[in-house]
Scaffold this motif. Structure first.
Motif, PDB file in Angstrom:
ATOM      1  N   HIS A  81     -15.934 -81.503 -55.886  1.00 12.72           N
ATOM      2  CA  HIS A  81     -15.729 -81.521 -54.434  1.00 12.72           C
ATOM      3  C   HIS A  81     -17.022 -81.939 -53.731  1.00 12.72           C
ATOM      4  O   HIS A  81     -17.010 -82.806 -52.865  1.00 12.72           O
ATOM      5  CB  HIS A  81     -15.258 -80.150 -53.927  1.00 12.72           C
ATOM      6  CG  HIS A  81     -13.770 -79.988 -53.989  1.00 12.72           C
ATOM      7  ND1 HIS A  81     -13.121 -79.642 -55.134  1.00 12.72           N
ATOM      8  CD2 HIS A  81     -12.808 -80.166 -53.051  1.00 12.72           C
ATOM      9  CE1 HIS A  81     -11.823 -79.601 -54.910  1.00 12.72           C
ATOM     10  NE2 HIS A  81     -11.598 -79.920 -53.647  1.00 12.72           N
ATOM     11  N   ALA A  82     -18.127 -81.348 -54.123  1.00 13.19           N
ATOM     12  CA  ALA A  82     -19.414 -81.684 -53.491  1.00 13.19           C
ATOM     13  C   ALA A  82     -19.787 -83.138 -53.766  1.00 13.19           C
ATOM     14  O   ALA A  82     -20.248 -83.853 -52.881  1.00 13.19           O
ATOM     15  CB  ALA A  82     -20.504 -80.758 -54.010  1.00 13.19           C
ATOM     16  N   TYR A  83     -19.530 -83.566 -54.990  1.00  5.86           N
ATOM     17  CA  TYR A  83     -19.905 -84.907 -55.443  1.00  5.86           C
ATOM     18  C   TYR A  83     -19.137 -85.977 -54.676  1.00  5.86           C
ATOM     19  O   TYR A  83     -19.555 -87.120 -54.593  1.00  5.86           O
ATOM     20  CB  TYR A  83     -19.599 -84.996 -56.938  1.00  5.86           C
ATOM     21  CG  TYR A  83     -20.285 -86.115 -57.677  1.00  5.86           C
ATOM     22  CD1 TYR A  83     -21.672 -86.215 -57.688  1.00  5.86           C
ATOM     23  CD2 TYR A  83     -19.554 -87.051 -58.413  1.00  5.86           C
ATOM     24  CE1 TYR A  83     -22.307 -87.219 -58.391  1.00  5.86           C
ATOM     25  CE2 TYR A  83     -20.181 -88.060 -59.119  1.00  5.86           C
ATOM     26  CZ  TYR A  83     -21.564 -88.133 -59.101  1.00  5.86           C
ATOM     27  OH  TYR A  83     -22.195 -89.135 -59.809  1.00  5.86           O
ATOM     28  N   HIS A  84     -17.985 -85.603 -54.131  1.00  8.67           N
ATOM     29  CA  HIS A  84     -17.190 -86.542 -53.352  1.00  8.67           C
ATOM     30  C   HIS A  84     -17.175 -86.164 -51.875  1.00  8.67           C
ATOM     31  O   HIS A  84     -16.277 -86.558 -51.146  1.00  8.67           O
ATOM     32  CB  HIS A  84     -15.767 -86.624 -53.917  1.00  8.67           C
ATOM     33  CG  HIS A  84     -15.719 -87.251 -55.277  1.00  8.67           C
ATOM     34  ND1 HIS A  84     -15.856 -86.517 -56.428  1.00  8.67           N
ATOM     35  CD2 HIS A  84     -15.606 -88.538 -55.665  1.00  8.67           C
ATOM     36  CE1 HIS A  84     -15.807 -87.333 -57.473  1.00  8.67           C
ATOM     37  NE2 HIS A  84     -15.659 -88.561 -57.037  1.00  8.67           N
ATOM     38  N   ASP A  85     -18.149 -85.360 -51.493  1.00  8.51           N
ATOM     39  CA  ASP A  85     -18.315 -84.962 -50.098  1.00  8.51           C
ATOM     40  C   ASP A  85     -17.052 -84.331 -49.515  1.00  8.51           C
ATOM     41  O   ASP A  85     -16.691 -84.588 -48.369  1.00  8.51           O
ATOM     42  CB  ASP A  85     -18.754 -86.178 -49.263  1.00  8.51           C
ATOM     43  CG  ASP A  85     -19.402 -85.738 -47.945  1.00  8.51           C
ATOM     44  OD1 ASP A  85     -19.815 -84.566 -47.860  1.00  8.51           O
ATOM     45  OD2 ASP A  85     -19.477 -86.558 -47.015  1.00  8.51           O
ATOM     46  N   GLN A  86     -16.383 -83.512 -50.302  1.00  2.58           N
ATOM     47  CA  GLN A  86     -15.181 -82.824 -49.837  1.00  2.58           C
ATOM     48  C   GLN A  86     -15.528 -81.355 -49.586  1.00  2.58           C
ATOM     49  O   GLN A  86     -16.278 -80.762 -50.360  1.00  2.58           O
ATOM     50  CB  GLN A  86     -14.079 -82.894 -50.907  1.00  2.58           C
ATOM     51  CG  GLN A  86     -13.684 -84.309 -51.289  1.00  2.58           C
ATOM     52  CD  GLN A  86     -12.997 -85.022 -50.142  1.00  2.58           C
ATOM     53  OE1 GLN A  86     -12.106 -84.475 -49.516  1.00  2.58           O
ATOM     54  NE2 GLN A  86     -13.440 -86.248 -49.850  1.00  2.58           N
TER      55      GLN A  86
END
Lengths: 440, 293
Positions: A205-210
């Motif tokens: 999630h963080a890696y895809h800015d979610q």
């Protein structure tokens, strides 16, 4: 019990004499600082080395590093000690316990400690996500210590056997395509991952800015709901559910259990902590060749940054002024470039400062062991966004359980990805509310 | 029984005092503290203590996960007890026969009891492991079904049941053997003379005569399955996959020690305490009267 015979008196006095003899002499003038930690085996020895190096570097303080068991055991020991007013000065707490510590009222924020004792550390030199994860309102609350982030590993021998070029996958589409070929080429497991929730849900999630939870993942206030049942989370789990069904993704259990499968040479593509490098170097030696790469990206979603895991050092309230001063001095030593570069080189954890990264580059560590560079490069290549500064959840441990329970149900085909994630959100909502009720 | 008379009237109290003190400090005090804590919502570091009355219990019994865990525990306990007792009885009957090297067989059969539950779990984990276990390897020749207990709840449950049964096996066997040897040979001989075959003799004479032992072992195995299998679950499945092997005792530990929800965990301990008191009461009420040692 009532009677005091001469004999029992004699025994008691002998015992007393023995106890007195066992006490150290009056020569000890150094201020003792107790540091409880949760690292064992080789890592535990390294922790001991830090303490003895610091002790040798000055004459006023003596840091005693004491192993207290696993992360939860160490935290519990610290809690029990604090309640009995016997708390150690420093305790190592894993990232799961961050909110618990912040809300505890039992800690002295690190930035405060440093200010009180006029010890200057350039906090801006800390690697982005390492700083944000443990800061509140721009101030560092616990001393960053052992941090790692998930990266991708691949088995070069299995790639060759499957007729794939020696190039790791960059996107999840490629993970799927390559994993299928790997399995067709005879690999027992195409893709697998350790730390299911941390790698596949939290980091992705963080890696895809979610967003992962409301209130900016708990950084702007106590989080009350998870947001992982959005399009990204569903897509991520649907992909792996299909993978499990089609046989190119193998689920190998919670925690780091799946690492045994990677180390055993079964898996072509694998994701786990960057701190696994040291271990894999040992287990794969003479058996198979492997490489590392940044985490794969999901097409159609933006880029954020990967988040960190591991643990930090918290300062417990109640230390005497001279002890607190010693802790501040010790932290200054910990943050020194010399110590950071050494620590990152021998353990595989991230160097916490940019200065240490530069020092490692200059000394040629990265040319000798390029894998150590992968995680740092992955984190430095991206910009830390509000969605990727970290996660701050109350009862985080139970939330991970709730997530992994449903991931297992989804991978086993018992529920759809959407259903599993909806159930996770509902369950974790109760858990978060319970925590919020405590600190309202 | 012989009645001992002490000349000093304080001596007997002094002699039992250490045991009383230990019981009070290590059993009653924590137990009462659990009861107290179960009525509160408590923060880990003890700075917040909010009285919630029956709130924790109400939450517990409304929680589907807890009810599932209770059902899982009951199923687990019955499987372990039934399979364990049947196997032990059959093997005890065989080990009671007059054969060469009997003492050796008996000692070997008793061995597993000396192993800690956690270790027993790890041993079976190696046998069941999806990638390097012997069992999935052998089964892979017969079927393409994946016996992966990381994903399949029933496989994980089977693994735990097998490990628990195996671990308790020696104990059960020892009691059954003792029970069998206490049965008068003349009774069985008389039955033989009357024309009863081995199966008939077993069903009509041996089994009924063993019933006190069976009852004793039943409560004991139930208690074991409910309360002493923490190490087993902790070392092998950690309650998963999903929550397929989340036994009550494991869940109470996990909620308290890993998740730091002390009030809820204390409420779970209180429920467990009630169960163990119930089982013990049952044991004393019925078994004590019938078992003669």
């Amino acid at each position: 019990m009532r009677s005091c015979t001469p004999r029992s008196l004699l025994a008691a006095s002998l015992l007393g004499a023995a106890l007195v003899a066992a006490l150290p002499g009056p020569a000890v003038a150094r201020t003792e600082i107790l540091w409880w930690h949760a690292l064992q085996a080789t890592l535990g020895e390294r922790v001991g080395e830090i303490a003895s190096k610091f002790n040798a570097s000055q004459a006023e303080y003596e840091v005693k590093a004491i192993f207290k068991g696993s992360y939860p055991e160490t935290l519990n020991a610290a809690i029990a000690a604090y309640r009995a007013k016997q708390a150690p000065h420093i305790v190592q707490v894993y990232e799961v316990g961050t909110q618990t510590m912040l809300s505890s009222g039992a800690i002295l924020p690190v930035f405060q400690l440093m200010k009180d004792h006029n010890v200057a550390i350039d906090w801006n030199d800390l690697i982005g996500p390492v700083k944000t994860y443990y800061s509140s309102g721009g101030n560092l609350y616990s001393m960053a210590f052992n941090s790692s982030t998930p990266i991708l590993y691949y088995n070069k021998d299995l790639f060759k056997k499957a007729g794939l070029p020696d190039k790791p996958p960059v996107t999840w589409d490629e993970v799927e395509a390559m994993a299928k070929k790997l399995v067709a080429g005879g690999a027992k497991c195409g893709y697998s991952s350790a730390w299911p929730s941390w790698v596949i849900m939290e980091t992705m999630h963080a890696y895809h800015d979610q967003p992962f939870a409301d209130h900016a993942n708990g950084f702007d206030g106590l989080a009350t709901t998870l947001k992982i049942n959005g399009p990204f989370g569903v897509k991520m789990l649907e992909l792996l559910q299909r993978g499990a069904k089609e046989g190119w993704f193998t689920y190998n259990g919670r925690l780091n259990k799946a690492e045994a499968n990677m180390g055993g040479g079964e898996c072509g593509i694998f994701t786990t902590s960057s701190a696994y490098i040291g271990n894999l170097t040992k287990t794969a030696e003479g058996k198979f060749a492997w490489g590392t790469a940044p985490l794969p990206h999901m097409a159609g979603f933006p880029r954020g940054n990967s988040i960190i895991g591991g643990a930090t050092l918290w300062v417990m309230k109640g230390a005497k002024p001279e002890e607190a001063k010693g802790v501040a001095q010790f932290f200054k030593y910990l943050a020194s470039t010399e110590n950071q570069a050494w620590w990152a080189t021998v353990t595989g954890y991230l160097p916490l400062t940019q200065a240490a990264v530069k020092a490692m580059e200059a000394s040629g560590v990265y040319t000798k062991n390029p894998h150590l560079k992968t995680a740092v490069a992955q984190m430095n290549a991206a910009k830390t966004t509000p969605n990727s500064q970290g996660l701050r959840l109350g009862n985080y441990g139970s939330i991970r359980d709730a997530i992994e329970e449903q991931m297992e149900n989804v991978f086993a085909g018992k529920k759809t990805a959407k259903q599993g994630l909806d159930d996770t959100v509902a369950k974790s909502g109760d858990i978060l509310k319970e925590f919020a009720a405590l600190y309202k | 029984m012989k009645r001992t008379v002490f000349r000093n009237r304080w001596l007997p109290y002094a002699l039992v005092a250490p045991q009383i003190v230990i019981t009070l400090v290590f059993f009653y005090w924590p137990a009462l503290d659990s009861v107290r804590l179960s009525l509160y919502r408590a923060s880990p570091f003890g700075d917040r203590l909010i009285f919630v009355g029956w709130g924790n219990f109400a939450r517990l019994f409304a929680d589907a996960a807890y009810l599932r865990s209770a059902l899982t525990s009951v199923v687990f306990a019955f499987l372990v007890t039934l399979i364990g007792l049947v196997l032990a009885l059959v093997l005890a009957a065989l080990a009671n026969a007059r054969i060469r090297g009997l003492a050796v067989y008996r000692s070997l059969l008793l061995w597993p009891y000396g192993i800690a539950p956690a270790i027993a779990g790890i041993l079976w984990l190696f046998i069941f492991h999806p990638s390097y276990g012997v069992l999935p390897y052998v089964l892979s020749f017969a079927t393409t079904y994946q016996f992966n207990w990381f994903l399949k709840g029933w496989v994980a449950m089977t693994l735990l049941v097998v490990a628990a049964v195996w671990k308790q096996f020696g104990y059960n066997l020892a009691f059954y053997l003792a029970g069998l040897q206490a049965i008068e040979a003349s009774v069985l001989e008389a039955a033989s003379v009357d024309g009863a075959g081995p199966v008939r003799r077993f069903l009509a004479i041996t089994f009924p005569l063993l019933s006190p032992v069976t009852f004793f072992l039943f409560t004991l195995n139930m208690t074991f399955a409910f309360f002493e299998t923490f190490g087993l679950v902790h070392s092998v499945t950690q309650g998963g996959p999903g929550d397929a092997t989340s036994l009550l005792v494991y869940k109470a530990w996990k909620d308290g020690f890993e998740n730091l929800q002390l009030g809820v965990s204390a409420a779970q301990s209180v429920v467990l305490m009630a169960v163990v008191i119930g089982l013990t009461a049952l044991q004393f009420r019925y078994a004590e009267k019938k078992v003669t040692y």
